[in-house]
Design a protein around this motif. Structure first.
Motif, PDB file in Angstrom:
ATOM      1  N   ALA A 161       0.891  -1.122  -0.053  1.00 21.37           N
ATOM      2  CA  ALA A 161      -0.106   0.037  -0.140  1.00 21.37           C
ATOM      3  C   ALA A 161       0.904   1.291  -0.056  1.00 21.37           C
ATOM      4  O   ALA A 161       1.832   1.287   0.580  1.00 21.37           O
ATOM      5  CB  ALA A 161      -1.006   0.016   1.346  1.00 21.37           C
ATOM      6  N   ALA A 162       0.499   2.340  -0.781  1.00 22.21           N
ATOM      7  CA  ALA A 162       1.185   3.693  -0.631  1.00 22.21           C
ATOM      8  C   ALA A 162       0.402   4.602   0.303  1.00 22.21           C
ATOM      9  O   ALA A 162      -0.525   4.433   0.564  1.00 22.21           O
ATOM     10  CB  ALA A 162       0.920   4.245  -2.248  1.00 22.21           C
ATOM     11  N   THR A 163       1.289   5.522   0.681  1.00 21.05           N
ATOM     12  CA  THR A 163       0.739   6.587   1.519  1.00 21.05           C
ATOM     13  C   THR A 163       0.522   7.656   0.594  1.00 21.05           C
ATOM     14  O   THR A 163       0.816   7.881  -0.510  1.00 21.05           O
ATOM     15  CB  THR A 163       1.784   7.146   2.519  1.00 21.05           C
ATOM     16  OG1 THR A 163       2.957   7.686   1.822  1.00 21.05           O
ATOM     17  CG2 THR A 163       2.314   5.856   3.202  1.00 21.05           C
ATOM     18  N   LYS A 164      -0.349   8.507   0.987  1.00 20.98           N
ATOM     19  CA  LYS A 164      -0.852   9.614   0.383  1.00 20.98           C
ATOM     20  C   LYS A 164       0.334  10.583  -0.211  1.00 20.98           C
ATOM     21  O   LYS A 164       0.372  11.062  -1.148  1.00 20.98           O
ATOM     22  CB  LYS A 164      -1.884  10.732   0.920  1.00 20.98           C
ATOM     23  CG  LYS A 164      -3.273  10.049   0.803  1.00 20.98           C
ATOM     24  CD  LYS A 164      -4.303  10.985   1.814  1.00 20.98           C
ATOM     25  CE  LYS A 164      -5.631  10.512   1.645  1.00 20.98           C
ATOM     26  NZ  LYS A 164      -6.711  11.234   2.347  1.00 20.98           N
ATOM     27  N   GLN A 178       3.483   9.456  -0.672  1.00 15.01           N
ATOM     28  CA  GLN A 178       4.162   8.663  -1.640  1.00 15.01           C
ATOM     29  C   GLN A 178       3.402   9.027  -2.859  1.00 15.01           C
ATOM     30  O   GLN A 178       3.910   9.253  -4.109  1.00 15.01           O
ATOM     31  CB  GLN A 178       4.064   7.189  -1.492  1.00 15.01           C
ATOM     32  CG  GLN A 178       5.283   6.935  -0.481  1.00 15.01           C
ATOM     33  CD  GLN A 178       5.011   5.330  -0.027  1.00 15.01           C
ATOM     34  OE1 GLN A 178       4.100   4.951   0.168  1.00 15.01           O
ATOM     35  NE2 GLN A 178       6.303   4.904   0.450  1.00 15.01           N
ATOM     36  N   ALA A 179       1.925   8.824  -2.908  1.00 15.28           N
ATOM     37  CA  ALA A 179       1.123   9.190  -4.384  1.00 15.28           C
ATOM     38  C   ALA A 179       1.379  10.532  -4.773  1.00 15.28           C
ATOM     39  O   ALA A 179       1.406  10.584  -5.946  1.00 15.28           O
ATOM     40  CB  ALA A 179      -0.362   8.766  -3.903  1.00 15.28           C
ATOM     41  N   GLU A 180       1.479  11.628  -3.955  1.00 13.49           N
ATOM     42  CA  GLU A 180       1.692  12.677  -4.202  1.00 13.49           C
ATOM     43  C   GLU A 180       2.813  13.059  -4.925  1.00 13.49           C
ATOM     44  O   GLU A 180       2.961  13.852  -6.252  1.00 13.49           O
ATOM     45  CB  GLU A 180       1.273  13.978  -3.143  1.00 13.49           C
ATOM     46  CG  GLU A 180      -0.200  14.086  -2.954  1.00 13.49           C
ATOM     47  CD  GLU A 180      -0.433  14.774  -1.228  1.00 13.49           C
ATOM     48  OE1 GLU A 180       0.520  15.028  -0.654  1.00 13.49           O
ATOM     49  OE2 GLU A 180      -1.439  15.214  -1.124  1.00 13.49           O
ATOM     50  N   ALA A 199       4.709  10.819  -6.555  1.00 17.82           N
ATOM     51  CA  ALA A 199       4.695  10.531  -7.739  1.00 17.82           C
ATOM     52  C   ALA A 199       4.195  11.179  -8.686  1.00 17.82           C
ATOM     53  O   ALA A 199       4.600  11.480  -9.926  1.00 17.82           O
ATOM     54  CB  ALA A 199       3.922   9.175  -7.756  1.00 17.82           C
ATOM     55  N   ALA A 200       2.965  11.878  -8.480  1.00 20.38           N
ATOM     56  CA  ALA A 200       2.236  12.759  -9.214  1.00 20.38           C
ATOM     57  C   ALA A 200       3.112  13.834  -9.693  1.00 20.38           C
ATOM     58  O   ALA A 200       3.240  14.517 -10.660  1.00 20.38           O
ATOM     59  CB  ALA A 200       0.956  13.137  -8.598  1.00 20.38           C
TER      60      ALA A 200
END
Lengths: 174, 284
Positions: A143-146, A148-150, A152-153
């Motif tokens: 699972a990714a954290t928010k 990490q997602a941010e 990546a974006a």
């Protein structure tokens, strides 16, 4: 990087490019060939249905194609069916060629479809599936954290937009 | 269903004396009892429980690809998409399944899967985002949860209730079996066509909100449309979804005028080819 590595990288690159350039399609209906990917761009030619085209590029809802006997231009993606026009040959899209090459290399064979020994997902397989809770636990570990997602974006320069949902088939929005 | 749940609740309330000895939290029970009259109102915890067993069933049919980098990548992209929706705080989980079959799945509570067979046929990250966002759409609208409720007249709601009562002993094996049966049956049969069309429309908007070229999903549908319909790897997908050509044409109409202007957003070809290509080259 050694020369050998470089040359194998070059081979891989050429496979990658080849797999993309190999895409073929055919027009489903009479279609205008445009100079640019816009409805109001100049019309270069009118392609009859069942015209064979090589797919060069995509942009939004448009495809840049090279029809036999015509110069390249743009058509609506919905006007094209992918795959060979006269044969049953279906072009492999994306990374399929890379995977197949790797599998062939592993088995020591060439040009032979390799059985991977992995269970399939036929309707029957699905009905008979035995639960694998340990796999769900494994999934949790990925699972990714928010944040990490941010990031990546951010590294992809993906900019957030405020857009309403489309509520019905006509395209009406909320 | 409603009557049955009320009866069960009544029976449990009457028996509250002895049940209390088994560590029953009466307020919690009443609270859940009110909610479980309708499965769409089981609350996020019940939804997550059903999702958990559905995910276990899916991964029982085909396990996860053993490639941490690839799985982490898909989770980052997936969560970024989910963050653009009205349910950003679910426990979103994304996974690549190790099978040649071409398909993608969602399960209640935030589970989303794409198969290796489909992933390898994609050309860029916008296509991956489009497929993940379609599945996210199913979760947002609770399509599977509602379908399980509609079709599995198995007293799932009542069993959810007893699960809540007896959550210390882990004694809800029966409930889990029913939930697994209902979900595998649903994955084999598929959702209503309208649910698929709705998820398509949600998916392209979510992808555009996340900054992608929204034509990734249409592009994948075009790939599916061009594949040999006799290919056994497509059997389940084609059985459970409306024709790719119809979905593509409907999306094209729905997107015209509203999403075309976002077509110049990035498709992220380079990053996709690097990460998925690295995995594909290894051949596992």
């Amino acid at each position: 990087m050694t020369l050998r590595r470089l040359s194998s990288a070059a081979v891989l690159l050429s496979i990658s490019v080849a797999s993309i350039a190999a895409e073929m399609g055919q027009t489903l209906v009479n279609t205008d060939l445009k100079s640019e990917p816009f409805a109001d761009a100049k019309t270069l030619a009118s392609l009859p249905g069942n015209s064979a085209v090589d797919v060069l590029k995509r942009q939004g809802g448009w495809m840049q194609v090279k029809p036999a006997g015509n110069s390249e231009g743009w058509v609506k993606m919905t006007a094209v069916k992918l795959g060979g026009a006269t044969t049953n040959a279906k072009a492999d899209s994306g990374m399929t060629a890379l995977w197949n090459t790797a599998m062939q290399g592993r088995s020591g064979n060439t040009g032979v479809t390799v059985a991977t020994g992995v269970r399939g997902l036929s309707p029957e397989d699905m009905k008979n599936a035995q639960p694998a809770p340990e796999q769900v636990k494994k999934l949790d570990s990925f699972a990714a954290t928010k944040s990490q997602a941010e990031s990546a974006a951010k590294s992809g320069k993906l900019a957030r937009q405020n857009i309403d949902y489309i509520v019905d088939a006509s395209g009406a929005r909320k | 269903m409603r009557v049955r749940v009320s009866l069960l609740l009544g029976a449990l309330l009457l028996a509250s004396g002895p049940v209390h000895a088994f560590n029953l939290d009466l307020n919690k029970l009443i609270d859940i009892g009110k909610k479980t009259t309708d499965l769409t109102e089981v609350g996020e915890q019940g939804e997550a429980e059903i999702g958990n067993v559905s995910a276990a069933a899916l991964l029982g049919a085909a396990p996860l690809v053993q490639n941490e980098k690839l799985q982490a990548y898909v989770n980052e992209i997936g969560l970024w998409l989910a963050m653009q929706t009205e349910r950003p705080d679910l426990s979103w989980r994304f996974g690549v399944m190790d099978t040649d079959s071409v398909n993608a799945f969602a399960a209640p509570g935030g589970y989303v899967f794409v198969t290796r067979g489909l992933l390898l046929r994609m050309r860029n990250e916008a296509e991956l985002a489009g497929v993940l966002a379609h599945e996210i759409g199913h979760v947002l609208k609770r399509h599977h949860l509602v379908a399980i409720q509609k079709n599995a007249k198995t007293g799932l709601a009542a069993n959810l209730l007893s699960m809540a009562v007896d959550n210390s002993s882990g004694g809800y094996g029966e409930w889990k079996k029913k939930a697994i049966g209902a979900s595998t049956e649903l994955y084999a049969r598929g959702l209503d066509k309208e649910d698929e069309f709705e998820a398509d429309r949600l998916g392209v908007v979510i992808a555009a909100r996340a900054g992608y070229d929204p034509y990734g999903l249409p592009s994948v549908l075009q790939t599916l449309d061009g594949m040999n319909a006799q290919d056994s790897n497509l059997a389940l997908l084609f059985k459970t979804h409306p024709a790719a050509r119809q979905r593509l044409d409907l999306l094209d109409t729905a997107m015209a005028g509203s999403l075309e202007r976002y077509a110049s957003q990035p498709a992220m070809k380079g990053r996709f080819e690097k990460i998925v290509g690295e995995y594909a080259r290894k051949g596992k």
